[in-house]
Design an enzyme around this catalytic site. Structure first.
Site, mmCIF file in Angstrom:
data_model
loop_
_atom_site.group_PDB
_atom_site.id
_atom_site.type_symbol
_atom_site.label_atom_id
_atom_site.label_comp_id
_atom_site.label_asym_id
_atom_site.label_seq_id
_atom_site.Cartn_x
_atom_site.Cartn_y
_atom_site.Cartn_z
ATOM 1 N N GLU A 145 11.195 -13.264 29.589
ATOM 2 C CA GLU A 145 10.544 -11.960 29.375
ATOM 3 C C GLU A 145 11.417 -10.810 29.882
ATOM 4 O O GLU A 145 11.465 -9.746 29.252
ATOM 5 C CB GLU A 145 9.172 -11.956 30.055
ATOM 6 C CG GLU A 145 8.210 -12.930 29.370
ATOM 7 C CD GLU A 145 6.821 -12.955 30.005
ATOM 8 O OE1 GLU A 145 6.602 -12.318 31.044
ATOM 9 O OE2 GLU A 145 5.944 -13.634 29.420
ATOM 10 N N HIS A 167 0.450 -6.757 32.766
ATOM 11 C CA HIS A 167 0.943 -8.089 32.407
ATOM 12 C C HIS A 167 1.860 -8.518 33.531
ATOM 13 O O HIS A 167 2.632 -7.714 34.053
ATOM 14 C CB HIS A 167 1.741 -8.048 31.099
ATOM 15 C CG HIS A 167 2.552 -9.304 30.894
ATOM 16 N ND1 HIS A 167 1.996 -10.454 30.386
ATOM 17 C CD2 HIS A 167 3.851 -9.601 31.195
ATOM 18 C CE1 HIS A 167 2.920 -11.410 30.361
ATOM 19 N NE2 HIS A 167 4.059 -10.918 30.856
ATOM 20 N N LYS A 213 0.149 -1.636 31.336
ATOM 21 C CA LYS A 213 -0.389 -1.537 29.974
ATOM 22 C C LYS A 213 -0.916 -0.127 29.693
ATOM 23 O O LYS A 213 -1.124 0.664 30.621
ATOM 24 C CB LYS A 213 -1.520 -2.558 29.816
ATOM 25 C CG LYS A 213 -1.058 -4.019 29.936
ATOM 26 C CD LYS A 213 -2.205 -4.977 29.651
ATOM 27 C CE LYS A 213 -1.746 -6.422 29.689
ATOM 28 N NZ LYS A 213 -2.799 -7.366 29.252
ATOM 29 N N TYR A 216 3.598 -12.213 22.882
ATOM 30 C CA TYR A 216 2.318 -12.933 22.915
ATOM 31 C C TYR A 216 2.298 -14.037 21.851
ATOM 32 O O TYR A 216 1.262 -14.269 21.219
ATOM 33 C CB TYR A 216 1.157 -11.953 22.706
ATOM 34 C CG TYR A 216 0.843 -11.092 23.919
ATOM 35 C CD1 TYR A 216 0.701 -11.651 25.191
ATOM 36 C CD2 TYR A 216 0.648 -9.715 23.790
ATOM 37 C CE1 TYR A 216 0.403 -10.871 26.304
ATOM 38 C CE2 TYR A 216 0.337 -8.924 24.901
ATOM 39 C CZ TYR A 216 0.217 -9.509 26.144
ATOM 40 O OH TYR A 216 -0.092 -8.734 27.252
ATOM 41 N N ASN A 273 -6.648 -4.745 30.722
ATOM 42 C CA ASN A 273 -6.650 -5.280 32.092
ATOM 43 C C ASN A 273 -5.415 -4.879 32.906
ATOM 44 O O ASN A 273 -4.916 -5.635 33.728
ATOM 45 C CB ASN A 273 -6.870 -6.802 32.077
ATOM 46 C CG ASN A 273 -5.812 -7.534 31.267
ATOM 47 O OD1 ASN A 273 -4.881 -6.916 30.761
ATOM 48 N ND2 ASN A 273 -5.936 -8.839 31.149
HETATM 49 P P1 TYD Z 1 -3.032 -14.501 28.690
HETATM 50 O O1 TYD Z 1 -1.562 -14.746 28.570
HETATM 51 O O2 TYD Z 1 -3.978 -15.637 28.434
HETATM 52 O O3 TYD Z 1 -3.442 -13.919 30.145
HETATM 53 P P2 TYD Z 1 -2.644 -13.108 31.278
HETATM 54 O O4 TYD Z 1 -2.399 -11.710 30.791
HETATM 55 O O5 TYD Z 1 -3.588 -13.121 32.460
HETATM 56 O O6 TYD Z 1 -1.368 -13.860 31.544
HETATM 57 O O7 TYD Z 1 -3.452 -13.340 27.698
HETATM 58 C C1 TYD Z 1 -2.603 -12.239 27.463
HETATM 59 C C2 TYD Z 1 -3.463 -11.024 27.219
HETATM 60 O O8 TYD Z 1 -4.245 -11.223 26.049
HETATM 61 C C3 TYD Z 1 -4.471 -10.723 28.317
HETATM 62 O O9 TYD Z 1 -3.911 -10.058 29.425
HETATM 63 C C4 TYD Z 1 -5.469 -9.911 27.568
HETATM 64 C C5 TYD Z 1 -5.461 -10.502 26.178
HETATM 65 N N1 TYD Z 1 -6.607 -11.426 25.974
HETATM 66 C C6 TYD Z 1 -7.714 -10.961 25.281
HETATM 67 O O10 TYD Z 1 -7.748 -9.825 24.834
HETATM 68 N N2 TYD Z 1 -8.790 -11.818 25.094
HETATM 69 C C7 TYD Z 1 -8.779 -13.092 25.569
HETATM 70 O O11 TYD Z 1 -9.786 -13.832 25.373
HETATM 71 C C8 TYD Z 1 -7.636 -13.561 26.283
HETATM 72 C C9 TYD Z 1 -7.583 -14.967 26.845
HETATM 73 C C10 TYD Z 1 -6.567 -12.698 26.466
#
Ligand code: TYD
Length: 153
Positions: free
Chosen positions: A126, A115, A9, A49, A112
């Protein structure tokens, strides 16, 4: 062999952590079967998403994913989908275990770092979203015998 999609990211690209993160997958013994830098846009993020479009944080998430180019990777290995998810750690990096990528490199639930596809089925969808067939390479099979037991691959 499974294949999974990893996205480095903007939080990774902008903080100069691409090498660190890629290196973790290499050291683990996963094969980087495809990799390129791309700029995400509204359309592809709404698709990628789609399970989050109705969430209040979605516009902010989209902005954060378009802040810089990202690196998309096809990562290959035995049970690669669950192995890479395990290496990634919990969505909220503050809760992610130390030793995971998010646990070690981030303080955020949104910025974070990576992905990673969450199921074999989604990994295929994907990968097709971000890669053409000819951008994913078959190489490195000679090394499998050093990465796995004979009956593991
Ligand atoms: P998600 O698919 O729930 O998690 P992951 O990436 O762990 O598979 O969410 C996708 C992305 O959306 C996540 O990496 C960061 C963002 N996100 C937020 O910004 N706030 C939130 O409360 C959540 C659940 C996700």
């Amino acid at each position: 062999m499974e294949q999974t999609l990893v996205i480095l990211k903007p939080s990774t690209v902008m903080r100069g952590l691409m090498g660190e993160v890629i290196s973790r997958f290499e050291k683990k013994g996963l094969i980087i079967a495809g990799m390129k830098m791309i700029q995400l846009n509204d359309e592809i993020l709404a698709e990628h998403y789609s399970h989050l479009v109705s969430k209040p944080f979605f516009p902010m998430l989209k902005r954060s994913m378009m802040e810089s180019p990202v690196v998309v990777m096809c990562v290959r290995g035995v049970e690669a989908v669950s192995v890479v998810r395990g290496m990634t750690g919990a969505t909220n990096s503050r809760k992610a275990e130390p030793g995971t990528i998010r646990g070690d490199f981030s303080m955020s639930g949104q910025q974070n770092i990576v992905h990673a596809s969450d199921s074999v089925e989604n990994a295929e969808i994907e990968l097709n979203r971000f890669f053409k067939k000819e951008e994913i390479f078959e190489y490195g099979a000679d090394n499998y015998k050093y990465l796995y037991a004979e009956d593991e691959f």
